[in-house]
Design a protein around this motif. Structure first.
Motif, PDB file in Angstrom:
ATOM      1  N   HIS A 209     -55.064 -59.959  16.575  1.00  0.00           N
ATOM      2  CA  HIS A 209     -55.213 -59.465  15.194  1.00  0.00           C
ATOM      3  C   HIS A 209     -53.880 -58.988  14.621  1.00  0.00           C
ATOM      4  O   HIS A 209     -53.666 -59.063  13.402  1.00  0.00           O
ATOM      5  CB  HIS A 209     -56.256 -58.342  15.152  1.00  0.00           C
ATOM      6  N   ARG A 213     -52.422 -60.537  11.096  1.00  0.00           N
ATOM      7  CA  ARG A 213     -52.076 -59.730   9.913  1.00  0.00           C
ATOM      8  C   ARG A 213     -50.712 -60.085   9.349  1.00  0.00           C
ATOM      9  O   ARG A 213     -50.415 -59.756   8.193  1.00  0.00           O
ATOM     10  CB  ARG A 213     -52.124 -58.241  10.276  1.00  0.00           C
ATOM     11  N   ASP A 216     -50.275 -65.063   5.720  1.00  0.00           N
ATOM     12  CA  ASP A 216     -50.579 -64.885   4.303  1.00  0.00           C
ATOM     13  C   ASP A 216     -52.061 -64.606   4.047  1.00  0.00           C
ATOM     14  O   ASP A 216     -52.406 -63.839   3.159  1.00  0.00           O
ATOM     15  CB  ASP A 216     -50.165 -66.138   3.516  1.00  0.00           C
ATOM     16  N   ARG A 217     -52.913 -65.269   4.836  1.00  0.00           N
ATOM     17  CA  ARG A 217     -54.364 -65.099   4.681  1.00  0.00           C
ATOM     18  C   ARG A 217     -55.021 -65.167   6.044  1.00  0.00           C
ATOM     19  O   ARG A 217     -54.454 -65.712   6.988  1.00  0.00           O
ATOM     20  CB  ARG A 217     -54.966 -66.220   3.806  1.00  0.00           C
ATOM     21  N   ARG A 218     -56.241 -64.626   6.100  1.00  0.00           N
ATOM     22  CA  ARG A 218     -57.027 -64.698   7.323  1.00  0.00           C
ATOM     23  C   ARG A 218     -58.408 -65.231   6.986  1.00  0.00           C
ATOM     24  O   ARG A 218     -59.021 -64.801   5.998  1.00  0.00           O
ATOM     25  CB  ARG A 218     -57.146 -63.316   7.976  1.00  0.00           C
ATOM     26  N   THR A 220     -62.284 -66.731   8.889  1.00  0.00           N
ATOM     27  CA  THR A 220     -63.087 -66.778  10.096  1.00  0.00           C
ATOM     28  C   THR A 220     -64.217 -67.779   9.910  1.00  0.00           C
ATOM     29  O   THR A 220     -64.411 -68.314   8.807  1.00  0.00           O
ATOM     30  CB  THR A 220     -63.635 -65.384  10.445  1.00  0.00           C
ATOM     31  N   GLU A 228     -63.192 -65.965   4.014  1.00  0.00           N
ATOM     32  CA  GLU A 228     -61.987 -65.152   3.923  1.00  0.00           C
ATOM     33  C   GLU A 228     -62.267 -63.757   4.480  1.00  0.00           C
ATOM     34  O   GLU A 228     -63.331 -63.174   4.262  1.00  0.00           O
ATOM     35  CB  GLU A 228     -61.546 -65.025   2.461  1.00  0.00           C
ATOM     36  N   THR A 229     -61.297 -63.209   5.220  1.00  0.00           N
ATOM     37  CA  THR A 229     -61.422 -61.853   5.741  1.00  0.00           C
ATOM     38  C   THR A 229     -60.217 -61.039   5.318  1.00  0.00           C
ATOM     39  O   THR A 229     -59.208 -61.566   4.856  1.00  0.00           O
ATOM     40  CB  THR A 229     -61.524 -61.858   7.283  1.00  0.00           C
ATOM     41  N   LYS A 230     -60.290 -59.737   5.523  1.00  0.00           N
ATOM     42  CA  LYS A 230     -59.170 -58.845   5.185  1.00  0.00           C
ATOM     43  C   LYS A 230     -58.291 -58.651   6.420  1.00  0.00           C
ATOM     44  O   LYS A 230     -58.730 -58.823   7.530  1.00  0.00           O
ATOM     45  CB  LYS A 230     -59.703 -57.496   4.701  1.00  0.00           C
TER      46      LYS A 230
END
Length: 230
Positions: A209, A213, A216-218, A220, A228-230
């Protein structure tokens, strides 16, 4: 006037199903994803969720059961097998958790080989391979075979090999998953610097993780969808 570049990779309503014990197992079920030029996207999901399947479909290694994969503006479902192979060879670089270097060749030769297969002459291939090894900070290890390299050094050679033919997108499946935390961080720094400097796009599956982080984006995988996740 600003020209808007199309996404390097688009998955449009992609589905992939397998049969298991007489029942249908949905890995992807109408999944959608876009990756822009120069964008690094982390794919974070539990083991068995379908990360490898998603990467294989995105990289044209296996076809979806439904939907479209658009790579570099070309809809792959309309292409012949030879055209798909050429598109994958020219525009996609792959990195796996296990480096899969050829043991009988040196680090330099492992990076030269895909270039020679691509048609580059030996002198130019050697020059680019040397530059990539220097960039990955393992230039002095150029003549060493994989068995003489540490795990982190082997993975940096694998990354250099994956980008040797200047693909548009790099697909990486747990590229630091087999390394200790300190080595993993060092290898990812080298990978990130290479991606940012070259303008590559990247989709990188990882359980880490902290590394995720830094992208640019994550995203799942959840119930066959790419979320999209934070």
């Amino acid at each position: 006037m600003t020209t808007i570049k199309p996404p390097v990779l688009q998955l449009k309503s992609v589905s992939r199903h397998y049969s298991q014990g007489g029942r249908k197992l949905s890995i992807l079920d109408g999944a959608n994803l876009e990756i822009a030029t120069g964008e690094m996207v982390a794919l974070v999901a539990p083991s068995g969720a379908g990360k490898s399947t998603l990467l294989h479909i995105a990289g044209l290694l296996e076809p979806p059961d439904a939907g479209e994969v658009v790579l570099a503006g070309r809809t792959s479902g309309r292409l012949s097998d030879d055209e798909r192979t050429a598109l994958r060879r020219n525009d996609v670089g792959f990195v796996y958790q296990f480096h899969h270097l050829l043991p009988e060749f040196s680090a330099l030769e492992n990076i030269m080989l895909p270039q020679l297969i691509h048609g580059l002459d030996r002198e130019a291939a050697q020059e680019r391979a040397s530059q990539l090894l220097d960039y990955m900070k393992i230039g002095p290890r150029a003549e060493h075979r994989p068995s003489e390299l540490s795990g982190g050094e082997q993975q940096r050679v694998a990354i250099a090999r994956a980008v040797a033919n200047a693909p548009l997108i790099l697909l990486a499946d747990e590229p630091t998953g087999n390394l200790d935390p300190q080595t993993a961080s060092y290898v990812f720094e080298a990978l990130e610097a290479l991606v940012r400097q070259s303008g590559l796009s990247a989709l990188i599956a990882t359980h880490n993780h902290e590394i995720a982080r830094r992208m640019d984006r994550r995203v799942t995988l959840q119930a066959g969808q790419i979320i999209e996740t934070k």
